[in-house]
Design a protein around this motif. Sequence first.
Motif, PDB file in Angstrom:
ATOM      1  N   GLY A   1       3.245  -0.677  -2.959  1.00 30.35           N
ATOM      2  CA  GLY A   1       2.573  -0.110  -1.801  1.00 30.35           C
ATOM      3  C   GLY A   1       2.420  -1.126  -0.691  1.00 30.35           C
ATOM      4  O   GLY A   1       2.531  -2.333  -0.908  1.00 30.35           O
ATOM      5  N   PHE A   2       2.171  -0.631   0.523  1.00 30.48           N
ATOM      6  CA  PHE A   2       1.964  -1.499   1.672  1.00 30.48           C
ATOM      7  C   PHE A   2       1.248  -0.723   2.766  1.00 30.48           C
ATOM      8  O   PHE A   2       0.984   0.484   2.639  1.00 30.48           O
ATOM      9  CB  PHE A   2       3.295  -2.065   2.196  1.00 30.48           C
ATOM     10  N   ILE A   3       0.910  -1.414   3.858  1.00 28.55           N
ATOM     11  CA  ILE A   3       0.220  -0.812   4.998  1.00 28.55           C
ATOM     12  C   ILE A   3       1.181  -0.682   6.175  1.00 28.55           C
ATOM     13  O   ILE A   3       1.981  -1.581   6.422  1.00 28.55           O
ATOM     14  CB  ILE A   3      -0.969  -1.691   5.445  1.00 28.55           C
ATOM     15  N   LEU A   4       1.064   0.414   6.904  1.00 35.22           N
ATOM     16  CA  LEU A   4       1.735   0.555   8.197  1.00 35.22           C
ATOM     17  C   LEU A   4       0.668   0.756   9.284  1.00 35.22           C
ATOM     18  O   LEU A   4      -0.287   1.499   9.082  1.00 35.22           O
ATOM     19  CB  LEU A   4       2.697   1.740   8.197  1.00 35.22           C
ATOM     20  N   LEU A   5       0.863   0.097  10.407  1.00 37.22           N
ATOM     21  CA  LEU A   5      -0.096   0.199  11.513  1.00 37.22           C
ATOM     22  C   LEU A   5       0.249   1.389  12.411  1.00 37.22           C
ATOM     23  O   LEU A   5       0.446   1.261  13.615  1.00 37.22           O
ATOM     24  CB  LEU A   5      -0.101  -1.097  12.325  1.00 37.22           C
ATOM     25  N   LYS A   6       0.334   2.541  11.773  1.00 43.32           N
ATOM     26  CA  LYS A   6       0.634   3.797  12.468  1.00 43.32           C
ATOM     27  C   LYS A   6      -0.229   4.889  11.861  1.00 43.32           C
ATOM     28  O   LYS A   6      -0.510   4.884  10.655  1.00 43.32           O
ATOM     29  CB  LYS A   6       2.112   4.180  12.303  1.00 43.32           C
ATOM     30  N   PRO A   7      -0.664   5.874  12.650  1.00 43.19           N
ATOM     31  CA  PRO A   7      -1.430   6.993  12.088  1.00 43.19           C
ATOM     32  C   PRO A   7      -0.546   7.873  11.211  1.00 43.19           C
ATOM     33  O   PRO A   7       0.658   8.010  11.450  1.00 43.19           O
ATOM     34  CB  PRO A   7      -1.930   7.748  13.318  1.00 43.19           C
ATOM     35  N   LEU A   8      -1.164   8.473  10.216  1.00 43.87           N
ATOM     36  CA  LEU A   8      -0.428   9.317   9.279  1.00 43.87           C
ATOM     37  C   LEU A   8       0.289  10.460   9.986  1.00 43.87           C
ATOM     38  O   LEU A   8       1.433  10.786   9.653  1.00 43.87           O
ATOM     39  CB  LEU A   8      -1.397   9.881   8.228  1.00 43.87           C
ATOM     40  N   ALA A   9      -0.354  11.070  10.972  1.00 43.55           N
ATOM     41  CA  ALA A   9       0.260  12.202  11.679  1.00 43.55           C
ATOM     42  C   ALA A   9       1.566  11.796  12.358  1.00 43.55           C
ATOM     43  O   ALA A   9       2.498  12.601  12.465  1.00 43.55           O
ATOM     44  CB  ALA A   9      -0.717  12.764  12.712  1.00 43.55           C
ATOM     45  N   GLN A  10       1.654  10.548  12.797  1.00 40.36           N
ATOM     46  CA  GLN A  10       2.869  10.069  13.450  1.00 40.36           C
ATOM     47  C   GLN A  10       3.969   9.738  12.453  1.00 40.36           C
ATOM     48  O   GLN A  10       5.157   9.866  12.749  1.00 40.36           O
ATOM     49  CB  GLN A  10       2.518   8.834  14.285  1.00 40.36           C
TER      50      GLN A  10
ATOM     51  N   GLY B   1       6.779   0.473  12.739  1.00 46.33           N
ATOM     52  CA  GLY B   1       6.097  -0.789  12.928  1.00 46.33           C
ATOM     53  C   GLY B   1       6.515  -1.773  11.846  1.00 46.33           C
ATOM     54  O   GLY B   1       7.636  -1.709  11.334  1.00 46.33           O
ATOM     55  N   TYR B   2       5.588  -2.643  11.472  1.00 47.41           N
ATOM     56  CA  TYR B   2       5.907  -3.693  10.505  1.00 47.41           C
ATOM     57  C   TYR B   2       5.014  -3.544   9.273  1.00 47.41           C
ATOM     58  O   TYR B   2       3.783  -3.552   9.383  1.00 47.41           O
ATOM     59  CB  TYR B   2       5.708  -5.068  11.138  1.00 47.41           C
ATOM     60  N   PRO B   3       5.612  -3.422   8.078  1.00 46.57           N
ATOM     61  CA  PRO B   3       4.811  -3.267   6.858  1.00 46.57           C
ATOM     62  C   PRO B   3       4.046  -4.548   6.529  1.00 46.57           C
ATOM     63  O   PRO B   3       4.555  -5.647   6.666  1.00 46.57           O
ATOM     64  CB  PRO B   3       5.859  -2.947   5.785  1.00 46.57           C
ATOM     65  N   LEU B   4       2.810  -4.369   6.090  1.00 50.77           N
ATOM     66  CA  LEU B   4       1.937  -5.484   5.765  1.00 50.77           C
ATOM     67  C   LEU B   4       1.429  -5.376   4.336  1.00 50.77           C
ATOM     68  O   LEU B   4       1.356  -4.286   3.768  1.00 50.77           O
ATOM     69  CB  LEU B   4       0.729  -5.511   6.712  1.00 50.77           C
ATOM     70  N   CYS B   5       1.052  -6.508   3.770  1.00 53.56           N
ATOM     71  CA  CYS B   5       0.319  -6.548   2.498  1.00 53.56           C
ATOM     72  C   CYS B   5       1.059  -5.818   1.374  1.00 53.56           C
ATOM     73  O   CYS B   5       0.486  -4.983   0.664  1.00 53.56           O
ATOM     74  CB  CYS B   5      -1.072  -5.960   2.660  1.00 53.56           C
ATOM     75  N   VAL B   6       2.319  -6.127   1.176  1.00 51.27           N
ATOM     76  CA  VAL B   6       3.098  -5.486   0.111  1.00 51.27           C
ATOM     77  C   VAL B   6       2.559  -5.919  -1.250  1.00 51.27           C
ATOM     78  O   VAL B   6       2.366  -7.120  -1.497  1.00 51.27           O
ATOM     79  CB  VAL B   6       4.589  -5.854   0.220  1.00 51.27           C
ATOM     80  N   GLN B   7       2.302  -4.961  -2.116  1.00 51.17           N
ATOM     81  CA  GLN B   7       1.807  -5.244  -3.462  1.00 51.17           C
ATOM     82  C   GLN B   7       2.530  -4.363  -4.472  1.00 51.17           C
ATOM     83  O   GLN B   7       2.896  -3.226  -4.169  1.00 51.17           O
ATOM     84  CB  GLN B   7       0.301  -4.987  -3.560  1.00 51.17           C
TER      85      GLN B   7
END
Length: 328
Positions: free
Chosen positions: A82-91, A171-177
Amino acid sequence: MGKKAGDAEQAGRLPETSTSNGAAVRRCTAQVGAALSAKCVVALILGAVVFLSAFFMLLQFRSPGNSVPDAPGTLIDEIQAGFILLKPLAQLAPHAAELQQEINRQIGVPNTTVSVSMQALFLSFTVVEFDVLPDPINTSISARSMHALRKNLIQLTLQQLNLSLTPSVFGYPLCVQMLGFPGGITIELEPLQDDSILQVAQPIFNVTLDMSIRQLRGLIEEMKEDLGHLLDEDIYIDLTNKNGSTIAPPVIVQVSLSPDDRGVYEEMGRLKQLAEIITESSSMNLGLDPSVFGRIKDLKLAPRLQALVPSFAPTNAIPFHASIFTAK
């Protein structure tokens, strides 16, 4: 495959221990801040602790490595990260298929596919979880492909690779785990440059800690300093999670002598001394601060050291762990 990591660090560690909270938040906040406008950074820093804590708690709760198996001794059989994206889910939702293809193109291997799920988290951020599945679904992934997948995912977690997605869309994925991997993972924090037999670190013992790989990565220098002082030796540390998760406990910590000290392994007197130091210090948590690392469990000496102190018989002993699932 992903590109080699550049200047932007994918910070994916927020230990719950107070000692390492600040460093982890600064690392992840720095990368998130670099992806946002300057005027957003102050607000981001104020919410960083809450945001990252929620992210890792969500992943750990949903992680297959954190679930209770149906039968004792049963290990997970899912490949998840899993990871984070700095985009809203709706987008992001309309681009789920494209996201699956991009992930699979970079970390996938032959005869596999990727399945993606997304969940909104904190303002305009989205948590992405993905499974790597055999394709066709009723087949199995070969051992060679599993090895390649394990290596790729570990390198993403260690920031040795970047997961490069289309910036204008994702965008750029962050915090990949990693959330789970069949057969477990061992993370070699200081890979040896020379794979020759003369450069093999010599394991001397392992212990289990009720922490995650992500947590211990933020504390590894403190652990090395404490154990190195106890043993008066240069040491290497490998971290293993049997369910292949970097965010779920427990972790097997394997301590090895540096290849530069391999001569020590041939000196029976010194080996016996090391074995006695380790066993006698077990009641004192091997010199590790319990408020930071918790209490050690399942101390197990390497067979050669165990033979020198036969009276030492730890309770709940586990088989001595060999680092076979490493990313080199």
